[in-house]
Every structure is written in structure tokens, then in C-alpha cells.
Design a protein around this motif. Structure first.
Motif, PDB file in Angstrom:
ATOM      1  N   ALA A  49       0.785  -1.256  -0.035  1.00  0.00           N
ATOM      2  CA  ALA A  49       0.016   0.165   0.094  1.00  0.00           C
ATOM      3  C   ALA A  49       0.852   1.355   0.116  1.00  0.00           C
ATOM      4  N   LEU A  50       2.099   1.143  -0.141  1.00  0.00           N
ATOM      5  CA  LEU A  50       3.060   2.228   0.016  1.00  0.00           C
ATOM      6  C   LEU A  50       2.574   3.562  -1.370  1.00  0.00           C
ATOM      7  N   GLY A  51       2.031   2.954  -2.363  1.00  0.00           N
ATOM      8  CA  GLY A  51       1.395   3.969  -3.341  1.00  0.00           C
ATOM      9  C   GLY A  51       0.478   4.903  -2.824  1.00  0.00           C
ATOM     10  N   LEU A 581      -3.266  -6.483  36.547  1.00  0.00           N
ATOM     11  CA  LEU A 581      -2.985  -7.051  35.561  1.00  0.00           C
ATOM     12  C   LEU A 581      -1.801  -6.398  34.959  1.00  0.00           C
ATOM     13  N   VAL A 582      -1.131  -7.423  33.935  1.00  0.00           N
ATOM     14  CA  VAL A 582       0.166  -6.793  33.271  1.00  0.00           C
ATOM     15  C   VAL A 582      -0.151  -6.311  31.768  1.00  0.00           C
ATOM     16  N   LEU A 583       0.260  -5.211  31.422  1.00  0.00           N
ATOM     17  CA  LEU A 583       0.057  -4.567  30.073  1.00  0.00           C
ATOM     18  C   LEU A 583       1.317  -5.066  29.175  1.00  0.00           C
ATOM     19  N   ASN A 584       0.984  -5.354  28.049  1.00  0.00           N
ATOM     20  CA  ASN A 584       1.956  -5.596  27.037  1.00  0.00           C
ATOM     21  C   ASN A 584       1.738  -4.911  25.783  1.00  0.00           C
ATOM     22  N   THR A 585       2.566  -4.070  25.258  1.00  0.00           N
ATOM     23  CA  THR A 585       2.176  -3.308  24.118  1.00  0.00           C
ATOM     24  C   THR A 585       2.807  -3.827  22.851  1.00  0.00           C
ATOM     25  N   GLY A 586       2.443  -3.510  21.627  1.00  0.00           N
ATOM     26  CA  GLY A 586       3.051  -4.076  20.328  1.00  0.00           C
ATOM     27  C   GLY A 586       2.364  -3.439  19.111  1.00  0.00           C
ATOM     28  N   ARG A 587       2.517  -3.964  18.130  1.00  0.00           N
ATOM     29  CA  ARG A 587       2.097  -3.632  16.831  1.00  0.00           C
ATOM     30  C   ARG A 587       0.723  -4.350  16.454  1.00  0.00           C
ATOM     31  N   VAL A 588      -0.006  -4.049  15.452  1.00  0.00           N
ATOM     32  CA  VAL A 588      -1.032  -4.615  14.806  1.00  0.00           C
ATOM     33  C   VAL A 588      -0.624  -4.927  13.185  1.00  0.00           C
ATOM     34  N   ARG A 589      -1.545  -5.462  12.530  1.00  0.00           N
ATOM     35  CA  ARG A 589      -0.705  -6.282  11.235  1.00  0.00           C
ATOM     36  C   ARG A 589      -0.688  -5.063  10.316  1.00  0.00           C
ATOM     37  N   ASP A 590      -1.487  -4.191  10.228  1.00  0.00           N
ATOM     38  CA  ASP A 590      -1.719  -3.217   9.047  1.00  0.00           C
ATOM     39  C   ASP A 590      -0.910  -1.728   9.318  1.00  0.00           C
ATOM     40  N   HIS A 591      -0.663  -1.459  10.614  1.00  0.00           N
ATOM     41  CA  HIS A 591      -0.188  -0.208  10.765  1.00  0.00           C
ATOM     42  C   HIS A 591       1.234  -0.213  11.423  1.00  0.00           C
ATOM     43  N   TRP A 592       1.798   0.952  11.119  1.00  0.00           N
ATOM     44  CA  TRP A 592       3.572   1.095  11.416  1.00  0.00           C
ATOM     45  C   TRP A 592       3.644   2.267  12.619  1.00  0.00           C
ATOM     46  N   HIS A 593       4.251   2.007  13.521  1.00  0.00           N
ATOM     47  CA  HIS A 593       4.494   3.004  14.523  1.00  0.00           C
ATOM     48  C   HIS A 593       3.602   3.864  14.828  1.00  0.00           C
ATOM     49  N   THR A 594       3.600   5.292  14.594  1.00  0.00           N
ATOM     50  CA  THR A 594       2.525   6.240  15.235  1.00  0.00           C
ATOM     51  C   THR A 594       1.893   6.653  13.887  1.00  0.00           C
ATOM     52  N   MET A 595       1.542   5.772  12.794  1.00  0.00           N
ATOM     53  CA  MET A 595       0.606   6.050  11.641  1.00  0.00           C
ATOM     54  C   MET A 595       0.680   7.268  10.993  1.00  0.00           C
ATOM     55  N   THR A 596       1.746   8.118  10.877  1.00  0.00           N
ATOM     56  CA  THR A 596       1.950   9.116  10.198  1.00  0.00           C
ATOM     57  C   THR A 596       1.963   8.831   8.687  1.00  0.00           C
ATOM     58  N   ARG A 597       2.334   7.675   8.643  1.00  0.00           N
ATOM     59  CA  ARG A 597       2.247   7.134   6.949  1.00  0.00           C
ATOM     60  C   ARG A 597       1.170   6.256   6.913  1.00  0.00           C
ATOM     61  N   THR A 598       1.044   4.967   7.587  1.00  0.00           N
ATOM     62  CA  THR A 598      -0.043   3.862   7.330  1.00  0.00           C
ATOM     63  C   THR A 598      -1.379   4.526   7.484  1.00  0.00           C
ATOM     64  N   GLY A 599      -1.348   5.615   8.299  1.00  0.00           N
ATOM     65  CA  GLY A 599      -2.857   6.123   8.716  1.00  0.00           C
ATOM     66  C   GLY A 599      -3.561   6.969   7.443  1.00  0.00           C
ATOM     67  N   LYS A 600      -2.509   7.217   6.375  1.00  0.00           N
ATOM     68  CA  LYS A 600      -3.041   7.590   5.147  1.00  0.00           C
ATOM     69  C   LYS A 600      -3.703   6.755   4.129  1.00  0.00           C
ATOM     70  N   ALA A 601      -3.320   5.431   4.399  1.00  0.00           N
ATOM     71  CA  ALA A 601      -3.898   4.296   3.545  1.00  0.00           C
ATOM     72  C   ALA A 601      -5.262   3.804   4.008  1.00  0.00           C
ATOM     73  N   ALA A 602      -6.284   4.174   3.383  1.00  0.00           N
ATOM     74  CA  ALA A 602      -7.467   3.502   3.408  1.00  0.00           C
ATOM     75  C   ALA A 602      -7.518   2.019   3.618  1.00  0.00           C
ATOM     76  N   ARG A 603      -6.889   1.222   2.948  1.00  0.00           N
ATOM     77  CA  ARG A 603      -6.809  -0.043   3.116  1.00  0.00           C
ATOM     78  C   ARG A 603      -6.045  -0.695   4.435  1.00  0.00           C
ATOM     79  N   LEU A 604      -5.173   0.018   4.915  1.00  0.00           N
ATOM     80  CA  LEU A 604      -4.448  -0.375   5.962  1.00  0.00           C
ATOM     81  C   LEU A 604      -5.248   0.172   7.165  1.00  0.00           C
ATOM     82  N   SER A 605      -6.158   1.272   7.219  1.00  0.00           N
ATOM     83  CA  SER A 605      -6.973   1.495   8.151  1.00  0.00           C
ATOM     84  C   SER A 605      -8.051   0.415   8.430  1.00  0.00           C
TER      85      SER A 605
END
Length: 883
Positions: A49-51, A581-605
Motif C-alpha cells: 500500500a505504499l503508493g 494486570l500486566v500490560l503488554n504493548t505491540g503492533r497490529v498487522r497493517d499499521h506502523w509506528h505512530t501511523m503518520t504514514r500508514t494512517g493515510k492508506a484507507a486499506r491499511l486502516s
């Protein structure tokens, strides 16, 4: 006609090659480069989805000083004069640079040279500290250098692959698919996944060990003790090439019995014994580890506990055998090569006197720093205490990614001079900057990156620089010039920077230093432009090095690998009555870091549209929350709100919340506000995987969603919202505390539409629905009420792609459901082809009994394969219901 460019993906550390094509009208398409050895043409959903992410929407295009547009000369002079004044008044240690594994190596090199060599501050660190520092520290303790000995082919050649602390299927999908294919070819291959959660990576697991968080050292020490007693121990290798074996084994034997290990890790005895037996019996064994190991207050010890088990068996430097640290960012390794961490100098040199003298002479650096500076978390805490008074932040968004993020925000607000180089105008971090410098982004940048297997690849620009955006190295050089160091920073092209970087790596290097790319020094510009992927070390003879330590020589003072005595200990903070409880953080499948790039792509959201809180069913019952409701997760440091996702794959007593959401995409969605800021005392890496938290339900008066053709000027003013981009619309998930009688007024405020207004209110049920139509086109719709009464969003979202609504669609609009004969595709499962859950369910109901048959019928899973585990889950669920 279209122009094609071979370049690299800007996401994870796999380092996939990409062929980018740009048409005359500016459209960009991407595909995997079949000639690149990292991915052989395959891409994940994000890379595919980089395009969709190269538009100029939201870009920072001009320099700004305190919110006002200025010329580059004014901005650069503001930066230079500010740094000059603060150094004169408080010394060089009052200034800092904070970079990113998303910087190119050439940008990284210039930043380290300027700040460490010429300004003279050690306070130069990077967001790679947040993901890879424990691996670095563990490698240096064991090998004498920060080096990953193996390569991706080892992962495919192994007969036993242990994946620990990594949801590889989501975080490094291309490598996961390579392993999956290798396992299908080699029926003898076994895969063990060690992770408190049952993730999609377990799809290929022969054994899943959901150990208690923070107990990794017990497990690996137990294995070391088992191997020392039961074998196989490679005594010739130990005698010739290692030291420290005795003390490491003696410590491990203190907790080495299988029953004791099982009790400490909360695993069945039989599963612990099976892991130990398989490791003992399998010569070709690779242990792949990532953030679940590194991001810990005892992360370095975890790394060395793993390495110890490979050293005792001599399983290192051989095909299909060895420890393998897979990096999280595209150039985390490249940044380490040039000294991007506060405790490093360039070219993998440290602060020993010989290295200091060597770098000082090579750079002719008058103010070379004499020792390490503050690591990331300490750096911002020093800023909070007034010790650091100026900082330059480049290509990262620390107010979302750092632990205890609200405290870090206050630190930046109190800093005298905050300079931010970014491609995006509005991030959590740019909001507190004094100076904004417009940077290039992925398709506009030119330089190199290094992936997880030490492979250097060219990042080639195929888009023009927009507005007044400039390369990061250029901005650094112009500031250096104004500070009086221009003679040392007179680069005109990244090729010249790379050449200096290569020459420094070979300078007085007789083979005692691991990082050496002297074979790439002296390239002409056209050769640099045409550079093919190379795997370092690339010494003067020009040969690549696919694998290290085959000769048993390590980079320690005596050439021997070091066993490290590792004492098992609990994480720094344990659950308690207030935070059970114990909190664990991490990534989801289609987003990257703080979403400044992937948040632009409708199919990744489309796959994950809002922050969520994943819980075990028992913990959901205990907290009084149900699947789909909102919940608040609290710690001593802050709180985050997300949608409850009840999942039996989650370990009881644990909570998982993704790391990506920020103030632009959700209100109170920054999970790192909650995260414990304690760090590993050796690596400085924060404890992202083990924060004690409490969970409580959030019960607003109403739930809803808002779909708009155009983005509003400001976000909705309600108790909670999360935003995602659709193909032709903006989507908000909403919740509020207004009473039902206030909903019509709130609707008009949110929609703000002029045109035909359609509405329906049911005060008895506390629901309200409205739509705004003009010229036959749907411009917005709002649904509010009880959560369970809200319709799905997919069909409604599809109406925004129509030039004019049909009569049947207008009539069905306020019901939120398609007219008779049509189906709502449902929640998106396959992002690559936009295939929804309802479509896949219908395909299964029509007879598709395997993921391959589903792909054949509706394309889902036919590109990157990341959704195939979810498709298999749907098949299994539907089969159970019909059994």
C-alpha cells in the motif's frame, strides 16, 4: 509510460526490495522486487500500500519558527544561534539529538559526526533504543561486537526454529511467509513459538509456550542447565573458542530442573521438557527473537541467556544454526553502524581511548565527546530536570513512542529550544516544537539502509522534493556551516557521505573490528547509484559475508565468545492489589509506528480502525466488561481507552494494547502514556512488555459512528472518538455522555451540512440517525444510540464512492443496511484486496473449506498472506458451529 525505480521498503527491518513506478499523472504503484534477496518479490500489506501514502496531504512543506512560516535561512540561523548560545552558557552536554531507525545511514552519519565530533555532546540517541538496545548490549557482551551472525536463509534451513518475543506473522510478514514456505518443503522442520499471547504466528507452531511475562531467563537458564547435564555439549568448541562456561552453568543449575522451570514460567512440565528435548536433538537450530525479549528491564540478560544455549552446543556460525535478532525498523542496524546510540561512536567503535583517538584523527574533530551520553528515556528525563536545554528531533514521534509519554511531553514543553525535522506538519511532537524543518519522506529520499541480516540496500528517490522540503543530511550540514564547521560538512551528495562512512569503517581496521565496508569505499557516484544489495562485512577484497563466526573467532579482546552468568529475576514492577494486570504493548498487522504514514492508506486502516484492549475472557468477566465495549486501562503513569477484544489466545492476567494511536487518530489512545518508564540498567531499553495496570469499564450514554466525505476542520467534541480513513470518506467511531434528547443538536454540530437533511429519532430507545445529501451525493451520515443497535459500516462507506445515490439506497440509508439482495461485506479481513468478513463467511458457507479455496473464490489472502491465519480461524469457527 511510467518510470520505474528499484528502492527499499521504509517499514520493518526485513528490508524488502521494491519496484516503484510513477506515471506521468503522478500516480505511484509498487510491487516487490523479485531480484532482491530479502523478499524475492513478496511484499506485506503495508509495503503493497505504499503508493497510497505518497500524497502531500498533511505534509510539512516549509520551515516554521514558533508557528510562523520563515525562509530556510531564518530557520537554520534560529537553530544554529540557539545551539551556539546554549553551548556557550551551559556547555555542550546541555544539547541533544534524538534520531530514528527510519533515518537513512547517510543522515545518521552526519548527525553523529556533528553532535559527537564537533559540538561535543554525547547526548545523541535514537528510537532504536526503544526496540534493539538489549540485543546490542547482549551481542557486545557475548561476541564483543553488535553483530547478527546469521542470515535469512538460516531461518529456512533450520530444522528447529524457536520464535520468541515476536509476532512474526504481523510484524515481519515477509520473513514469516518465507519460513512458512520452508516448513511446507521440509516436513522435519519444527517451529516453537514462545509468547504469552497466542498470536497469528502460532499458525505454524508445533509447540506454543505461553510463558508468564518476564520469566524468559528461567526458561533459557533451565535449558542451559539441561544441556550441560544431558548434552549435546560441544566441548572442542568450548575449549577453543569460549570462556565463562563454568560460572554461567553453575548459576543456571540453581533453577535448572524442569519442574522448577515450569513452576516459575507457569508452563506445563511436559511442554518445557519437549522444548528442551527438541533443542538437544536438533543440530540445525535457530532462535529468532525480537521486541518481546528486548523490551524489558532485564532484556539484556534474556538475550545472553539465549546466546548461552547456542554457545554450549556450538550452534553458531553454521548454516541453519544460531541466535537471530530481527530488527523492528528499516534502518535500526544502519544507525548502529554509524554510532546512533549514546554509548557508541561511529563504525561500531566505542569510547575506549584507542577508538576515541582513531575517530578524532579521522574526522579531525576538535570537540570529540569523551564518553557516553544519556540514553533515550534518561535523555528526556534530563530535559525535564533542566539539564538538557536544546534538542533536535529527527524522523520520529517520541511523544507517542516513549514510555510515560505525558511526562516526556512536559519535558519538551519546558525545553528552551526544540527543533523537529519531520515530513508531517501535525504530530504529537511537532505540536511542541519551536522550529519545524520540512524533511523528505520515503519516495523522495536518497541513500542507504541496512536490514536485519546486515544487508545494505539503496534507497532511491523517485519523487521530486515537494515545497521546500530538503534532505536531513543537508539541514544538518547547513547548521554545521553556521556553527563554524563547514569544512568538515561540505557534502553535496549522499554518495560522498557514504564514501566517508565506508573509509572510516576500514580506517586502521586490521580485522579486529567487525564493521568494515572498506570494499565499498572509493565508489564513483554512478557506482553508488547502481549499488546492489551487499552484506557486510565487505572488506577490501570486496566479498560479502553471509555468515560470521564460522571460524570460531569473535571480536572480544581475546577472540573468544563470552558466556554470561545470568541470574533469573522478576521484572522491575509486579502486579499488586491496585494494579492487578500486566500490560503488554505491540503492533497490529497493517499499521506502523505512530501511523503518520500508514494512517493515510484507507486499506491499511480497514482491518483495525481503533485502539483496542485485548483480554482473556476471565479477566473481562472480572472487570465487568464485554466484547466490543469501551474500557479504560490505568497505571501509575496514565490511562488509555480502547475497545474491548475478548480473546482466549490472550494469557489470563494480561492485557494487550497496540502502540500506534496518537492524538491525531484517537482521544486518549496513546498507550505509552501508561507504560512503565523503568529501563534495563545495561541497555537503557524500556519495559514495554510488563506494566502493572488496572482495567475498568467506560460506560458512555451513547455510542455511534460518523462518516464524512471530507475531513472536518476539527475532531468531534465528545467523550471518546477514534478516526480512520476510508476509500472516499473519513470514519469516526464515537461515544458520549449527552442524554438522548441532546443527540439531534449534537448531530447537527457534527455534520454541519447544508443540503438535504435526512433524520430519524427514537427517543424511547435513545437512538438518532441522520444523513446529509447534496446533489444526490452522500456527504455525511451519523448513527448514535446503543452499541448493539448500530449497523455495520462497510455498505454505508461504499455509498461515498457513488456519484449519485440510487432510490433504493436513499430509502435504505437511515436503516444503515443494504437494500434487499445486497450484502454488507462486513469488517475488512484482507486489506490487500478489501475483502470483508461477511464475504469470506459466505464463501466458506458456499463450500470453501481451506484458506486456499477461499483465496481462489474471493482473492482474500492472495497477496501477502497476512490474513490467512484469520481466514483459517473463520473456517474453524464455522465448522465447529455446523458440526
Amino acid at each position: 509510460m511510467s518510470e520505474t525505480t528499484r528502492t527499499t521498503c521504509p517499514y520493518c527491518g526485513v528490508g524488502c526490495g521494491i519496484i516503484a513506478s510513477r506515471t506521468a499523472n503522478g500516480t505511484v504503484t509498487v510491487k516487490g522486487d523479485p531480484g532482491h534477496p530479502a523478499n524475492h518479490g513478496r511484499l506485506c500489506s503495508k509495503g503493497s500500500a505504499l503508493g497510497d501514502t505518497v500524497d502531500l496531504d498533511g505534509r510539512l512543506l516549509y520551515p516554521e519558527v514558533r508557528g510562523e512560516r520563515v525562509s530556510w535561512d531564518q530557520a537554520l540561523e534560529t537553530v544554529a544561534s540557539g545551539f551556539r548560545r546554549i553551548v556557550a552558557e551551559h556547555g555542550p552536554q546541555a544539547v541533544a539529538f534524538y534520531g530514528s531507525g527510519q533515518m537513512l545511514t547517510e543522515d545518521y552519519y552526519v548527525s553523529n559526526k556533528l553532535f559527537k565530533g564537533f559540538i561535543g555532546t554525547g547526548n545523541v540517541d535514537t528510537n532504536s533504543r526503544l526496540c534493539m538496545a538489549s540485543a546490542v548490549a547482549g551481542h557486545k557482551r557475548a561476541f564483543g561486537s553488535d553483530i547478527v551472525p546469521g542470515n535469512y536463509e538460516d531461518l529456512e534451513q533450520a530444522d528447529l526454529l524457536i520464535i520468541t518475543g515476536s509476532n512474526l506473522a504481523w510484524c515481519h510478514p515477509v520473513i514469516y511467509q518465507r519460513i512458512k514456505a520452508a516448513k511446507a518443503r521440509n516436513r522435519q522442520m519444527r517451529v516453537v513459538v514462545i509468547d504469552p499471547r497466542r498470536t497469528d504466528t502460532c499458525e505454524i507452531a508445533d509447540l506454543h509456550l505461553p510463558l508468564a511475562p518476564g520469566t524468559d531467563v528461567w526458561l533459557w537458564n533451565g535449558l542451559l542447565a539441561h544441556l550441560s547435564k544431558e548434552g549435546p555439549v560441544d566441548y572442542p568448541f568450548l575449549d577453543a573458542h569460549t570462556e565463562g562456561f563454568g560460572s554461567a552453568v553453575m548459576e543456571a543449575r540453581k533453577q535448572g530442573s524442569v519442574p522448577h522451570v515450569a513452576a516459575q514460567t507457569d508452563l506445563p512440565d511436559v511442554d518445557v521438557a519437549r522444548l528442551y528435548r527438541w533443542f538437544s536433538q536438533t543440530e540445525r537450530t535457530v532462535t529468532l527473537f525480537s521486541q518481546g525479549v528486548n523490551q524489558s528491564s532485564v532484556g539484556t540478560d534474556k538475550v545472553n541467556a539465549i546466546i548461552n544455549c547456542h554457545l554450549i552446543t556450538g550452534r553458531i556460525g553454521k548454516p541453519g544454526a544460531g541466535p537471530f535478532s530481527i530488527t523492528g525498523q528499516p534502518n535500526a542496524m544502519g544507525g548502529r553502524e554509524v554510532g546512533g546510540l549514546a554509548n557508541q561512536l561511529a563504525a561500531h567503535m566505542g569510547f575506549e581511548e584507542g577508538d576515541l583517538d582513531r575517530v578524532r584523527r579521522f574526522w579531525d574533530a576538535p570537540n570529540l565527546v569523551f564518553g557516553p551520553g544519556h540514553k533515550a528515556v534518561d535523555l528526556f528525563q534530563a530535559m525535564h530536570h533542566g539539564q538538557i536545554k536544546a534538542v533536535w528531533i529527527m524522523a520520529t514521534n517520541p511523544l507517542v513512542s516513549l514510555p510515560d509519554a505525558d511526562a516526556m511531553r512536559e519535558a519538551l514543553r519546558g525545553c528552551e529550544l526544540v527543533v523537529v525535522s519531520d515530513a508531517m506538519r501535525s504530530t504529537d511532537t511537532t505540536a511542541v516544537a519551536d522550529v519545524l524543518l520540512p524533511a523528505l519522506t520515503w519516495g523522495e529520499k536518497d541513500g542507504t539502509v541496512t536490514n536485519s541480516e546486515r544487508r545494505i540496500s539503496r534507497q532511491r528517490a523517485f519523487l521530486p522534493a515537494p515545497g521546500e522540503a530538503r534532505p536531513d543530511w543537508w539541514a544538518l550540514c547547513r547548521v554545521a556551516e553556521r556553527l563554524g564547521f563547514g569544512h568538515a560538512f561540505d557534502y553535496e551528495h549522499p554518495w560522498q557521505i557514504f564514501d566517508e562512512h565506508a573509509r572510516l569503517s576500514a580506517f586502521e581496521n586490521d580485522g579486529s573490528r567487525d564493521f568494515d565496508i572498506g570494499g565499498l569505499a572509493g565508489l564513483k557516484r554512478q557506482d553508488y547509484d547502481a549499488l546492489q544489495p551487499r552484506q557486510w562485512p565487505v572488506r577490501i577484497d570486496g566479498e560479502d559475508t553471509p555468515r560470521l563466526f564460522e571460524d570460531g573467532h569473535f571480536f572480544t579482546a581475546n577472540g573468544r565468545a563470552q558466556f554470561v552468568m545470568v541470574e533469573a529475576q522478576a521484572p522491575a514492577n509486579s502486579p499488586c492489589v491496585d494494579y492487578p494486570l500486566v500490560l503488554n504493548t505491540g503492533r497490529v498487522r497493517d499499521h506502523w509506528h505512530t501511523m503518520t504514514r500508514t494512517g493515510k492508506a484507507a486499506r491499511l486502516s480497514a482491518h483495525t480502525v481503533e485502539p483496542f484492549v485485548q483480554l482473556h475472557p476471565a479477566d473481562a468477566v472480572a472487570a465487568g466488561v464485554a466484547n466490543g465495549e469501551l474500557a479504560r486501562v490505568r497505571s501509575r503513569w496514565g490511562e488509555v481507552i480502547g475497545r474491548v477484544s475478548v480473546d482466549r489466545g490472550q494469557r489470563q492476567g494480561n492485557v494487550f494494547v497496540p502502540m500506534h494511536w496518537n492524538d491525531q487518530y484517537a482521544v486518549r489512545g496513546r498507550v505509552d502514556v501508561v507504560v512503565n518508564p523503568v529501563t534495563d540498567p545495561l541497555s537503557g531499553e524500556p519495559e514495554f512488555k510488563h506494566t502493572p495496570v488496572a482495567l475498568e469499564p467506560l460506560r458512555p450514554q451513547w455510542h455511534g459512528f460518523l462518516l464524512l466525505r471530507e475531513a472536518p476542520a476539527e475532531h468531534p467534541d465528545c467523550a471518546w472518538w477514534a478516526m480512520a480513513r476510508g476509500p472516499a470518506f473519513i470514519r469516526y467511531e464515537l461515544a458520549g455522555d449527552e442524554s438522548p434528547c441532546d443527540l439531534p443538536a449534537l448531530a447537527k454540530k457534527l455534520l454541519r451540512g447544508q443540503g438535504e437533511w435526512l433524520e430519524f429519532a427514537d427517543s424511547a430507545r435513545g437512538s438518532y440517525r441522520a444523513a446529509w445529501v447534496r446533489g444526490g451525493r452522500l456527504l455525511g451520515c451519523l448513527f448514535m444510540g446503543r452499541r448493539e443497535t448500530l449497523p455495520e459500516r462497510n455498505w454505508l462507506g461504499g455509498l461515498f464512492g457513488k456519484a449519485e445515490l440510487e432510490q433504493a439506497e436513499r430509502m435504505a440509508l437511515l436503516s444503515g443496511r443494504p437494500p434487499k439482495g445486497e450484502m454488507d461485506a462486513g469488517r475488512t479481513v484482507c486489506s490487500c484486496f478489501g475483502v470483508g468478513e461477511n464475504t469470506i463467511r459466505q464463501t466458506i458457507a458456499n463450500g470453501a473449506g481451506t484458506p486456499e479455496q477461499v483465496t481462489s473464490a474471493c482473492q482474500a489472502g492472495g497477496n501477502c498472506g497476512s490474513c490467512l491465519p484469520e481466514i483459517q480461524g473463520l473456517i474453524s469457527t464455522m465448522n465447529q458451529r455446523t458440526a
